[in-house]
Design an enzyme around this catalytic site. Structure first.
Site, PDB file in Angstrom:
ATOM      1  N   CYS A  89      80.040   8.952  -0.093  1.00  0.00           N
ATOM      2  CA  CYS A  89      80.611  10.032  -0.880  1.00  0.00           C
ATOM      3  C   CYS A  89      80.015  11.357  -0.451  1.00  0.00           C
ATOM      4  CB  CYS A  89      80.412   9.764  -2.358  1.00  0.00           C
ATOM      5  SG  CYS A  89      81.468   8.422  -2.881  1.00  0.00           S
ATOM      6  N   ARG A 142      73.571   9.354  13.854  1.00  0.00           N
ATOM      7  CA  ARG A 142      73.518  10.242  15.024  1.00  0.00           C
ATOM      8  C   ARG A 142      74.692  11.243  15.097  1.00  0.00           C
ATOM      9  NH1 ARG A 142      73.597   8.868  19.805  1.00  0.00           N
ATOM     10  NH2 ARG A 142      71.925  10.141  20.638  1.00  0.00           N
ATOM     11  N   PRO A 169      60.245   4.708  28.023  1.00  0.00           N
ATOM     12  CA  PRO A 169      61.652   4.937  27.680  1.00  0.00           C
ATOM     13  C   PRO A 169      62.077   4.165  26.435  1.00  0.00           C
ATOM     14  CG  PRO A 169      61.392   3.761  29.783  1.00  0.00           C
ATOM     15  CD  PRO A 169      60.091   3.709  29.073  1.00  0.00           C
ATOM     16  N   GLY A 170      62.940   4.790  25.656  1.00  0.00           N
ATOM     17  CA  GLY A 170      63.565   4.105  24.535  1.00  0.00           C
ATOM     18  C   GLY A 170      65.045   3.953  24.828  1.00  0.00           C
TER      19      GLY A 170
HETATM   20  C1  LIG Z   1      60.804   9.022  21.253  1.00  0.00           C
HETATM   21  C2  LIG Z   1      59.796   9.010  22.309  1.00  0.00           C
HETATM   22  C3  LIG Z   1      60.069   8.408  23.552  1.00  0.00           C
HETATM   23  C4  LIG Z   1      61.397   7.788  23.891  1.00  0.00           C
HETATM   24  O1  LIG Z   1      62.374   8.741  24.195  1.00  0.00           O
HETATM   25  P1  LIG Z   1      63.804   8.282  24.736  1.00  0.00           P
HETATM   26  O2  LIG Z   1      64.559   9.529  24.910  1.00  0.00           O
HETATM   27  O3  LIG Z   1      64.411   7.373  23.723  1.00  0.00           O
HETATM   28  O4  LIG Z   1      63.599   7.551  26.011  1.00  0.00           O
HETATM   29  C5  LIG Z   1      59.048   8.402  24.468  1.00  0.00           C
HETATM   30  N1  LIG Z   1      57.841   8.939  24.208  1.00  0.00           N
HETATM   31  C6  LIG Z   1      57.555   9.526  23.030  1.00  0.00           C
HETATM   32  C7  LIG Z   1      56.206  10.100  22.806  1.00  0.00           C
HETATM   33  C8  LIG Z   1      58.517   9.592  22.054  1.00  0.00           C
HETATM   34  O5  LIG Z   1      58.220  10.188  20.887  1.00  0.00           O
END
Ligand SMILES: *Cc1c(COP(=O)(O)O)cnc(C)c1O
Length: 411
Positions: free
Chosen positions: A328, A298, A260-261
């Site tokens: 701009c 975003r 997870p990110g």
């Molecule tokens: C970007 C990415 C993630 C993380 O995704 P999230 O939606 O931020 O949790 C995990 N695995 C891979 C391979 C990614 O490219």
């Protein structure tokens, strides 16, 4: 952390500035590990691309996390943060064979999502174990920009190509140690996730020497009131039970991995800006802040929503504002938002600014990238200095266009 503490940081460190609350990151990490406490072997690999400051990586290391990387530079960043090679998984898309070989040489786990590369890598390096990224063709989200499981996605090897994978494995005698999927950043529905997982289990049965199954990520976090959030606790309970059954069937305790990110860092982040000007047109009141899509792209890139709060005047009368930047070009952060009355000089805070915010920042309009601050143990620590003019000129090469003296050419 409190808005009063954020306000103090904007005063002390200037703006624009990103602030991350370490406690919130730890909370999310423990929430996820706790949801899967019934699985014997669980591994979280934080997706570096969401927020890649080295101090954030070190924080994850201290929590026992591994990392998921998508470029050789992210691999190097992870090593620089002190991760061991075996705590790093390399999950690129569309990179060259040589970049994958470079990562393999460093000893990190390799994840391949392309048949051609798989065959070449397996032929040259049959002794290096490889994980394969499967595309289960499950479109988890509503937003086609970020759902990557559908049939025309550039990510992963199609489940319809499993026979081809098996042929490559047999011919090269390479060792497949993991099966992976990442169905995109928009998983709304646990049932969709579990459905995709079944496809992964079916695939996993075809490979005898697995160590782990990686379920990627795509957990949804709320960006505004009423947003759907992945029910991690319910997913944990259901997927754990299913995973444990599968391990019995498979005859080995595999590791369940996630990467997870957003889930781990999004809500920890606040982006602080000062209001340069309040501009009244015939129909709109604009609040113009000292930032733009060069720092937070975003909203313009994905149409994403970030709550915007006037932390200088929390009890002020609410009015409607369109919050824009100083680039701009049209750079709208939020249209027609109800915000406590704004006076020039006030600090506006953008919520949920931990994931894909600083890491997507640029120098457009020749502006400096913002500073980053980590709030840790009730203390604000600078973890990235604001850029300076030297950074803008760095790597630029000046050509001398001054008129040259004519040099006599001999005949
Ligand atoms: C970007 C990415 C993630 C993380 O995704 P999230 O939606 O931020 O949790 C995990 N695995 C891979 C391979 C990614 O490219």
């Amino acid at each position: 952390m409190l808005d009063s503490q954020l306000l103090k940081i904007a005063e002390d460190f200037g703006s624009p500035v990103y602030v991350y609350d370490a406690e919130k990151i730890e909370f999310q990490y423990h929430r996820l590990t706790n949801a899967f406490k019934n699985v014997k072997k669980l591994k979280l690999n934080y997706a570096v691309k969401a927020l890649s400051n080295i101090s954030i990586l070190k924080l994850f290391k201290s929590l026992g996390s591994g990392i998921d990387t998508v470029s050789i530079q992210e691999v190097q960043l992870g090593l620089a943060a002190g991760f061991l090679p075996e705590q790093i998984i390399f999950t690129p898309n569309g990179v060259s064979l040589s970049e994958i070989e470079e990562a393999a040489k460093l000893g990190v786990k390799i994840n391949i999502d392309n048949l051609s590369i798989l065959e070449q890598f397996g032929t040259k390096h049959p002794n290096v174990p490889v994980c394969i990224r499967i595309n289960p063709h499950v479109m988890a989200g509503g937003n086609a920009n970020i759902s990557v499981g559908h049939i025309d996605s550039k990510f992963g090897i199609s489940i319809h190509q499993i026979p081809h994978i098996l042929r490559i494995v047999e011919n090269t005698k390479m060792h497949i140690n993991g099966i992976h999927m990442h169905t995109g950043s928009d998983i709304l529905d646990i049932e969709v996730f579990l459905y995709a997982s079944e496809i992964l289990f079916e695939t996993a049965k075809q490979f005898k020497g697995l160590d782990f199954i990686d379920f990627g990520s795509g957990f949804k976090v709320p960006y505004k009131a009423g947003d759907i959030e992945t029910n991690i606790e319910e997913l944990g309970e259901k997927l754990s039970a299913r995973f444990n059954d599968f391990c019995k069937e498979y005859g080995k305790d595999l590791t369940l991995a996630f990467e997870p990110g957003k889930f781990l860092v999004s809500e920890s982040g606040s982006f602080l800006t000062h209001v340069n000007a309040v501009k009244q047109t015939t129909s709109t009141v604009f609040a113009q802040v000292d930032s733009g899509f060069n720092h937070l792209i975003r909203p313009m890139l994905y149409g994403s929503h970030h709550d915007i709060v006037n932390i200088s005047n929390p009890n002020g009368r609410e009015r409607f504002y369109t919050v824009v930047g100083y680039i701009c070009e049209t750079d709208t952060f939020g249209n027609n938002r109800r915000i406590n009355e704004i006076t020039e000089g006030d600090v506006l805070c953008f919520r949920n600014a931990g994931a894909y915010c600083f890491s997507m920042a640029s120098n457009y309009n020749s502006r400096f990238k913002p500073a980053e601050v980590l709030w840790y143990n009730n203390e604000a620590k600078l973890i990235r200095k604001r850029e300076t003019f030297e950074d803008i000129l760095k790597n630029q090469v000046e050509v001398d266009f001054s008129p040259k003296k004519k040099v006599a050419v001999s005949k």
